[in-house]
Design an enzyme around this catalytic site. Structure first.
Site, short mmCIF file in Angstrom:
data_model
loop_
_atom_site.label_atom_id
_atom_site.label_comp_id
_atom_site.label_asym_id
_atom_site.label_seq_id
_atom_site.Cartn_x
_atom_site.Cartn_y
_atom_site.Cartn_z
N HIS A 88 -40.93 7.44 9.64
CA HIS A 88 -40.64 6.05 9.98
C HIS A 88 -39.81 5.45 8.85
O HIS A 88 -40.06 5.72 7.68
CB HIS A 88 -41.96 5.28 10.11
CG HIS A 88 -41.81 3.95 10.77
ND1 HIS A 88 -41.84 3.80 12.14
CD2 HIS A 88 -41.65 2.71 10.27
CE1 HIS A 88 -41.68 2.52 12.44
NE2 HIS A 88 -41.56 1.84 11.32
N ASP A 167 -50.25 -5.41 16.71
CA ASP A 167 -49.00 -5.39 15.96
C ASP A 167 -47.89 -6.08 16.74
O ASP A 167 -47.10 -6.83 16.17
CB ASP A 167 -48.56 -3.96 15.61
CG ASP A 167 -47.24 -3.96 14.85
OD1 ASP A 167 -47.21 -4.56 13.76
OD2 ASP A 167 -46.24 -3.43 15.35
N ARG A 174 -44.84 -13.20 13.18
CA ARG A 174 -44.30 -13.19 11.81
C ARG A 174 -42.80 -13.39 11.81
O ARG A 174 -42.24 -14.04 10.94
CB ARG A 174 -44.67 -11.87 11.12
CG ARG A 174 -46.15 -11.77 10.80
CD ARG A 174 -46.53 -10.33 10.48
NE ARG A 174 -45.73 -9.79 9.40
CZ ARG A 174 -45.31 -8.53 9.35
NH1 ARG A 174 -45.61 -7.67 10.29
NH2 ARG A 174 -44.60 -8.12 8.33
N SER A 189 -48.67 -3.08 9.48
CA SER A 189 -47.90 -3.00 10.71
C SER A 189 -47.35 -1.59 10.93
O SER A 189 -47.53 -0.98 11.99
CB SER A 189 -46.75 -4.03 10.63
OG SER A 189 -45.78 -3.80 11.60
N LYS A 193 -49.15 1.66 13.61
CA LYS A 193 -48.42 2.35 14.68
C LYS A 193 -48.43 3.86 14.48
O LYS A 193 -48.56 4.62 15.43
CB LYS A 193 -46.98 1.83 14.73
CG LYS A 193 -46.89 0.45 15.40
CD LYS A 193 -45.49 -0.09 15.40
CE LYS A 193 -45.10 -0.60 14.03
NZ LYS A 193 -44.16 -1.69 13.99
N1 URA Z 1 -41.36 -2.46 10.36
C1 URA Z 1 -42.54 -2.62 11.02
O1 URA Z 1 -42.87 -1.85 11.90
N2 URA Z 1 -43.32 -3.67 10.67
C2 URA Z 1 -43.00 -4.55 9.71
O2 URA Z 1 -43.76 -5.45 9.44
C3 URA Z 1 -41.77 -4.38 9.04
C4 URA Z 1 -40.97 -3.32 9.38
#
Ligand code: URA
Length: 441
Positions: A88, A167, A174, A189, A193
């Site tokens: 990621h 999320d 946010r 966050s 995931k």
């Molecule tokens: N990427 C994400 O998945 N979440 C965040 O808060 C910032 C970047």
């Protein structure tokens, strides 16, 4: 369940604001009640703002992440009988790494099951890039994804509706309340995931620079440390790499342009910084896998897969499995749409390229239509920017600095103006900087 016990959100907001951090159970309850619609969005955004100013302890961040994971379905990939790796990036400009890395790692015999996101603002999203391939489907169900990983070695799909709803709700909140850049919130966050999606081992590319969420090294290091701590706590080996995002990654910025550049890399070409990041990341992912190799051997295998053509074959199998034309692997522009208008940006004076501003280039591409102004908008897959120079390059007056790919002449002209400001030419001799800053974990 303790997460559903009576809750006084105002008290939790005030305590967080004043530096008296709520317990893990209280944080879990706050998330559960918010997802159930029992904590108002304005209360949740006030709490997020308190976290932006006060931060959260490691146990508090871990509790937040775990509560987010538990807000939805958790995918079990054990049916694959393998250690599944995931990767990621925290987001940047020109970051097409996944499109090259997923099939490359699959070509080396390691299964990749990845959920990707869409771009917002000046940053691009892997799903938008993949959808520039006509017919490519990102909305696969979990069972279909697992079947595809078994059959062709990799799958890249959109986050399903039932995965980490906390999320999705929190991120949207946010995004519009100025509460994105808190390391604790970003770490929870991202990691919620990754954990819910079932990865056994995780590689995180933490981008640093003006085109990234973490603008300075200190913030990026803290974010990386927190994500490794969460990974360790959940029993999933997690490696972080800090990479430079002061300039775009590679040369292409824009959806189809980036897909073509990723294919070029797998064919053995493409810009050096992109190839370096993809090969180094492949080495790390193979070392995290069940192949039993170290990073150096992993990288050697990745280089072999590129040189032997196996990486392109893996890309073709993957694209074909998700509904796209596998001819992409041989000749990307026989499949992708090209923008109708192309205009060059030329140097107004001689000198040395001091910087190519990632944020400004990202904004120029987004304004051309490659990105969205609001969630849910369509993007224009064909448009974008190809930057032809990098920091440290010497240029003469009139040299081509970049090429704008636009839908019409007016949009192109606007982008040319922005890029004249983004690419700074001066007299100082400066050196190109390596893409990788440091690795940990
Ligand atoms: N990427 C994400 O998945 N979440 C965040 O808060 C910032 C970047």
């Amino acid at each position: 369940v303790s997460a559903r016990r009576p809750l006084h959100p105002v008290e939790l907001i005030e305590r967080t604001r004043d530096g008296d951090e709520p317990s893990g159970e209280e944080i879990a309850a706050l998330v559960a009640h918010y997802v159930a619609g029992e904590v108002a969005p304005e209360q949740m955004s006030a709490w997020c703002m308190a976290v932006v100013f006060r931060g959260l302890s490691d146990p508090g961040t871990e509790a937040l992440c775990q509560a987010m994971v538990e807000s939805g379905r958790q995918i079990d990939l054990s049916a694959l009988g393998r250690r599944v790796v995931d990767k990621h990036s925290t987001g940047g400009v020109g970051d097409k790494t996944t499109i090259a890395l997923a099939p490359l790692v699959a070509a080396c015999g390691v299964p990749v099951a990845k959920m990707s996101g869409r771009g917002l603002g000046h940053t691009g999203g892997t799903l938008d890039k993949l959808e520039s391939i006509p017919g490519f489907r990102v909305a696969l169900g979990v069972e279909e994804m697992i079947e595809q990983v078994e059959r062709v070695g990799c799958a890249v799909i959109a986050q399903t509706a039932d995965l980490v709803p906390a999320d999705r709700m929190l991120y949207a909140l946010r995004d519009v309340t100025g509460t994105v850049p808190a390391p604790a919130l970003i770490a929870a966050s991202v990691m919620s995931k990754k954990i819910a999606a079932g990865a056994d081992a995780i590689l995180l590319d933490v981008k640093v620079g003006d085109g990234a969420f973490a603008r300075d090294l200190g913030t990026a290091r803290e974010l990386a440390r927190l994500m490794r701590a969460i990974g360790e706590q959940s029993g999933r080996p997690t490696v972080t790499e800090l990479t430079r995002m002061d300039e775009p990654l590679g040369r292409a910025v824009g959806n189809a342009l980036e897909v073509a550049e990723a294919v070029e890399m797998l064919q053995g070409g493409g810009p050096e910084d992109l190839a370096e990041l993809v090969l180094a990341s492949a080495g790390r992912l193979l070392a995290l896998s069940d192949l039993g190799v170290d990073e150096a051997e992993g990288r050697r295998r990745a280089v072999d897969a590129v040189e032997s053509g196996q990486a392109v074959s893996a890309l073709e199998r993957w694209i074909d499995a998700q509904g796209g034309d596998p001819g992409l692997g041989d000749d990307p522009w026989s499949v992708l749409e090209r923008a109708p208008v192309r205009v060059e940006v030329r140097a107004s004076h001689a000198g040395v390229v001091q910087r190519v501003g990632a944020l400004a280039v990202g904004r120029a591409a987004a304004a051309l239509g490659a990105g969205r102004r609001r969630p849910g908008e369509d993007v224009d897959h064909a448009v974008g920017v190809v930057v032809e120079v990098g920091r440290g390059d010497r240029v003469a007056r009139g040299d081509v600095l970049a090429e704008v790919h636009a839908r019409d002449a007016a949009a192109a002209e606007h982008a040319v103006e922005r890029l004249q400001g983004a690419i700074v030419i001066g007299d100082e001799p400066v050196a190109a900087l390596p893409v990788l800053i440091e690795t940990s974990g």
